[in-house]
Design an enzyme around this catalytic site. Structure first.
Site, PDB file in Angstrom:
ATOM      1  N   ASP A  91     -52.781  12.267  99.181  1.00 48.52           N
ATOM      2  CA  ASP A  91     -54.026  12.857  98.694  1.00 48.52           C
ATOM      3  C   ASP A  91     -54.709  11.840  97.781  1.00 48.52           C
ATOM      4  OD1 ASP A  91     -56.077  14.303  97.621  1.00 48.52           O
ATOM      5  OD2 ASP A  91     -54.806  15.779  96.585  1.00 48.52           O
ATOM      6  N   GLY A 131     -55.634   3.738  92.820  1.00 53.59           N
ATOM      7  CA  GLY A 131     -54.736   4.200  93.867  1.00 53.59           C
ATOM      8  C   GLY A 131     -53.402   3.510  94.047  1.00 53.59           C
ATOM      9  N   ASP A 155     -40.520   1.502  74.926  1.00 56.36           N
ATOM     10  CA  ASP A 155     -41.864   1.456  74.364  1.00 56.36           C
ATOM     11  C   ASP A 155     -41.858   1.750  72.860  1.00 56.36           C
ATOM     12  OD1 ASP A 155     -44.773   1.263  74.853  1.00 56.36           O
ATOM     13  OD2 ASP A 155     -44.775   3.372  74.271  1.00 56.36           O
ATOM     14  N   GLU A 192     -39.760  -2.950  72.759  1.00 54.37           N
ATOM     15  CA  GLU A 192     -41.100  -3.476  72.489  1.00 54.37           C
ATOM     16  C   GLU A 192     -41.244  -3.614  70.977  1.00 54.37           C
ATOM     17  OE1 GLU A 192     -45.879  -2.562  72.817  1.00 54.37           O
ATOM     18  OE2 GLU A 192     -44.430  -0.919  72.818  1.00 54.37           O
ATOM     19  N   HIS A 232     -49.628  -6.148  80.083  1.00 59.51           N
ATOM     20  CA  HIS A 232     -50.630  -5.085  80.176  1.00 59.51           C
ATOM     21  C   HIS A 232     -51.252  -4.782  78.814  1.00 59.51           C
ATOM     22  CE1 HIS A 232     -47.207  -2.887  78.618  1.00 59.51           C
ATOM     23  NE2 HIS A 232     -47.984  -1.845  78.385  1.00 59.51           N
ATOM     24  N   ASP A 233     -50.627  -5.264  77.730  1.00 60.65           N
ATOM     25  CA  ASP A 233     -51.126  -5.002  76.385  1.00 60.65           C
ATOM     26  C   ASP A 233     -51.935  -6.152  75.799  1.00 60.65           C
ATOM     27  OD1 ASP A 233     -50.256  -2.395  75.869  1.00 60.65           O
ATOM     28  OD2 ASP A 233     -48.236  -3.069  75.373  1.00 60.65           O
ATOM     29  N   ASP A 293     -57.523  -4.818  77.333  1.00 62.40           N
ATOM     30  CA  ASP A 293     -57.481  -3.538  78.032  1.00 62.40           C
ATOM     31  C   ASP A 293     -58.885  -2.912  78.057  1.00 62.40           C
ATOM     32  OD1 ASP A 293     -56.881  -0.992  78.945  1.00 62.40           O
ATOM     33  OD2 ASP A 293     -55.918  -0.350  77.089  1.00 62.40           O
TER      34      ASP A 293
END
Length: 577
Positions: free
Chosen positions: A154, A181, A336, A365, A431-432, A476
């Site tokens: 979906d 996605g 995290d 982290e 990603h940070d 970000d």
């Protein structure tokens, strides 16, 4: 002699067991102190120390901008040691350095009151390198942005095309609700690609049910977000990765939950009558999401902070860690916001989690000094933002010259014990953070020198998805763009060179050897990796001018090295004869 620069303390990164019968001792002095001729560790088994002692010379092992570090290894069958230091000056005068003072004489009859000690080597206290992960290369994936694999799912939640650069929500009241996605099947479809890069470990940011694209606001710790797939997809991913010799590390979020987690919703409904009220940390005010009258991660209302000192919280979230080991056989966890969680929590967590899998890797982290978390009873590794900062200051900001770069890398190797240093997760970006390549002005040669530094340094190098094709992106969310699978860089010689650099980790000295870092007379950075009789040197010309270098060995990899000349931003890697 600069007495104020002298330093040692026991049971620390200056004194630690490396086996049941050996202790590494490190003594610090002023860098290149002109008065010091020799340093000796004066030691023996504790119960014989008053009557007999061994004078063991210490060797200069490492230097940074301000200090020299002398090392020796004390080996003994009886693991209980006492010691002091004898410093001999070039004038012939000598001094004893002990726990209480420094003086020209020392009365060994009273050593039990003032000497340094290793009371007993308990094996449980030794920080052993995790052999399962020894020298491994990590590849970080942000699942929502890596690859869309399940074409039948979906897709009604997807609200931007894959190649969008509009990654911010148009509704400022919503947080991280842009979806393109990516899913777990997409990672499965690219396992051969990841393996071909020379990767050993896939580290994924959270995959649990959540309303955001990053999934750090977890609603259910025992599930897979339907955007990514389901439990069967996760099991398939782990099994196929293992079949290809790849390991899987998941991201655990134990500092906070989503405000929509059932526990917090129960608190909102029942207040202090909720059985989960003490699962969270509240201010002494009426409970309100709008008023943020509770502690939360980074003051974000959607991420209420857990009370990690609560034994019930510790018990519940330890079961989460056990679950993914027992049901899916994952290989480890990145933890995290680990430094905001109590030491008591991590002690309990590690003790219980190691019962399930003694080889599990736990990587915290921590953006600052993590020494207090790395004493073998919590976790053994952290994301090494010290390395990140040094590389950015040198390669990007250019506020650290070559000598300072070498000094700071050497300083970093004195920060923790040897076992911890071998397990640091080193990174240039994540990603940070902004993507490293964004700020090098398209200088791929400079970028590859930074990647080679990453691969050559002691610990686990981490590649952020897309680094291998020189993806750009600021902070970000620009650093979380969809993977550019149509990039022309896949066919470029620089992409091949990138892969060749990563594959240096297949050579045993790069994987598990020792490291020396220095600067030669021509201002070239030399990183030596060596193990027994096999050694390699990495030579980096981190400057915008060419420099002469005569290679004395077999070149295994190079960039812009011709006729004994290293061109601007170039390197060679060679095996020493």
């Amino acid at each position: 002699m600069n007495k104020y620069a002298l330093y040692h303390t026991s049971d620390s990164q200056y004194c630690f067991p490396i086996s049941k019968n050996a202790v590494k001792i490190i003594f610090r002095t002023q860098k290149a102190d002109p008065d010091i001729e020799k340093i000796e560790c004066v030691w023996n088994i504790t119960h014989f120390y008053y009557k007999d002692r061994i004078y063991q010379k210490m060797n200069l092992r490492r230097s940074d901008a301000n200090f020299d570090y002398y090392e020796t290894i004390l080996e003994t069958e009886l693991p209980s040691l006492s010691y002091v230091f004898k410093i001999t000056c070039k004038s012939g005068k000598s001094y004893f350095y002990y726990e209480m003072d420094i003086s020209e004489t020392y009365d060994f009859n009273y050593a039990h009151l003032t000497c340094f000690r290793v009371p007993f080597i308990n094996e449980a206290d030794i920080v052993y390198e995790n052999k399962k992960f020894q020298g491994n290369v990590f590849y970080q994936i942000f699942p929502e942005r890596f690859n869309l694999g399940d074409k039948q799912k979906d897709k009604s939640y997807i609200n931007r095309p894959w190649d969008t650069i509009k990654l911010k929500s148009e509704d400022p009241s919503k947080h991280q609700d842009v979806f393109i996605g990516g899913d777990l099947q997409g990672i499965i479809d690219k396992l051969d690609y990841i393996k071909d890069l020379g990767i050993d470990v896939i580290y994924m940011t959270p995959i649990y049910p959540s309303e955001s694209n990053h999934k750090y606001d977890v609603k259910d710790y025992f599930g897979v977000d339907k955007m990514f797939g389901n439990e069967k997809t996760l099991k398939t991913l782990v099994d196929l990765a293992h079949d290809k010799g790849l390991k899987i590390v998941l991201d655990l979020v134990f500092n906070h939950t989503s405000k929509n987690h059932p526990f917090f919703q129960d608190v909102l409904k029942n207040g202090k009558n909720s059985k989960y009220y003490n699962f969270y940390s509240f201010l002494d005010k009426p409970l309100s999401v709008d008023g943020l009258n509770y502690y939360s991660f980074a003051s974000v209302p959607g991420m209420p902070k857990l009370n990690s000192s609560n034994p019930e919280v510790q018990k519940y979230f330890t079961e989460v860690g056990k679950y993914y080991l027992e049901k899916y056989s994952v290989d480890g966890y990145r933890l995290d916001v680990a430094n905001e969680v109590s030491h008591d929590f991590w002690t309990h967590f590690k003790r219980e989690i190691k019962k399930v899998d003694p080889n599990v890797i736990l990587i915290g982290e921590n953006w600052d000094n993590a020494y207090e978390f790395l004493k073998n009873d919590e976790f053994e590794s952290v994301m090494n933002y010290g390395f990140y900062t040094i590389c950015w200051d040198h390669y990007i900001h250019k506020i650290v010259n070559n000598q300072q770069f070498v000094d700071r890398l050497n300083w970093l190797l004195t920060r923790y014990k040897d076992g911890n240093n071998k397990m640091m997760l080193n990174l240039l970006d994540s990603h940070d953070t902004p993507r490293f390549y964004t700020y090098v002005n398209d200088n791929k040669d400079l970028y590859l020198n930074a990647i080679l530094t990453l691969i050559s340094f002691l610990g686990y190098p981490m590649i952020y998805y897309g680094n291998e094709i020189f993806m750009k992106g600021g902070g970000d969310p620009a650093n979380r763009k969809g993977m550019e699978w149509d990039s022309v860089e896949f066919k470029s010689p620089y992409h091949k060179l990138f892969k060749d650099i990563v594959r240096l980790r297949k050579l045993q000295p790069f994987k598990s050897g020792e490291i020396d870092i220095s600067l030669n007379e021509n201002n070239l950075i030399i990183i030596k990796r060596y193990l027994q009789d096999e050694a390699y040197e990495v030579v980096l010309n981190n400057a915008d001018k060419e420099t002469a270098y005569l290679c004395n060995g077999k070149i295994v990899l190079s960039n812009k090295y011709e006729n004994n000349i290293l061109k601007p931003w170039s390197f060679i890697v060679y095996k020493i004869k």
